[in-house]
Design a protein around this motif. Structure first.
Motif: not given
Length: 305
Positions: A267, A263, A213-214, A210
């Motif tokens: 997010d 998420f 991804w951020r 995650r």
């Protein structure tokens, strides 16, 4: 703003920021996939026929009150609202924090537009199962799905007894037999395999994943304007090719993957949903997009692979 299957990404943006948005997506997917037998099962669990006239009248009143609550349960996102937040400034960090807070708890659409989407688009003229079902079956199945969708949408505002009453028929129907067509997840268009690969990867993310991804979301923010144009091009391509319902199913499955992948609403507000939704849109319609639009939509996924 009204929801539509053409703009399923916008609906997804709202659902990933609602506490039971994943369940709303499940109801909508059930509606999209329902064949004649599934509609029969949903209709068979409608409580109306087993009730007396007085009980049906009382249930109708409860339903109207529940819809009134649902219509105002979730704050609506309005341009400029963040400037009126108490204790915040009009620029700088305070303004940004106020906007993020607003995005985390406010939606673009509302409960009435969600019900219209379900009844008129999901279960509309293009729905094959509805076309072959009798009118009373169509009406009762639509009621069961609409009640469940609205209850999950407004779960935080409805009294528990009202929530349970609204979702009970849907839960009973889905417990009695799997209603989602077995091939729904397998039939997402020409790029079905790669769409499912993406969704499986997102569902399996851990904290490190995650985080990556951020970071990718932050690095592609400058593509925001061409991203919106590319999303529109993909939606139009789905429309003209008769794949709007398939693309909408892909986006709703992405809602579930987003939540299952850990998420949060924050997010979603900060761009992770738009990134995932764009990747799904690009992969699903890759055969009809130009190279530039495809590159913009797939930018986060490309960075991660």
């Amino acid at each position: 703003m009204p929801y539509s299957l053409v703009s399923a990404s916008t609906l997804g943006f709202d659902l990933v920021r609602l506490s039971s948005g994943r369940q709303v997506a499940d109801v909508l997917l059930t509606g999209l996939a329902a064949d004649g037998a599934a509609l029969d099962s949903l209709a068979a669990h409608h409580p109306g026929p087993a009730r007396t006239s007085a009980e049906r009248s009382a249930a109708a009143v409860r339903g109207r009150k529940a819809r009134e609550l649902a219509a105002t349960a979730v704050p609506q996102l309005r341009t400029g609202d963040f400037g009126a937040e108490p204790g915040t400034g009009t620029d700088g960090v305070d303004r940004q924090e106020a906007l993020v807070a607003l995005l985390e708890r406010s939606t673009i659409g509302d409960a009435p537009t969600l019900e219209r989407l379900l009844r008129e688009d999901v279960l509309g003229p293009d729905h094959i199962g509805m076309a072959v079902s009798e009118e009373h079956v169509r009406d009762r199945a639509a009621d069961v799905l609409a009640d469940a969708a609205l209850a999950f949408w407004a779960v935080d505002a409805l009294p528990p007894v009202v929530f349970r009453d609204l979702v009970a028929p849907f839960r009973a129907a889905t417990s009695a037999a799997p209603l989602t067509a077995p091939d729904l997840e397998a039939d997402l268009g020409p790029s079905s395999a790669v769409v499912h690969e993406l969704l499986a990867a997102v569902r399996g993310l851990d904290g490190v994943g995650r985080g990556r991804w951020r970071v990718a979301v932050d690095e592609v923010r400058e593509l925001r304007r061409p991203w919106a144009t590319a999303m529109h091009e993909a939606s139009w391509a789905a429309h003209v090719s008769g794949r709007t319902r398939t693309l909408a199913a892909s986006q709703l499955l992405a809602v579930q993957a987003f939540v299952d992948g850990g998420f949060t609403a924050s997010d979603g507000a900060l761009g992770a949903w738009n990134a995932l939704s764009g990747c799904v849109q690009g992969l699903a319609m890759a055969d009809m997009l130009d190279e530039q639009s495809l590159a913009v939509l797939l930018a986060p996924w490309t960075m991660l692979n």
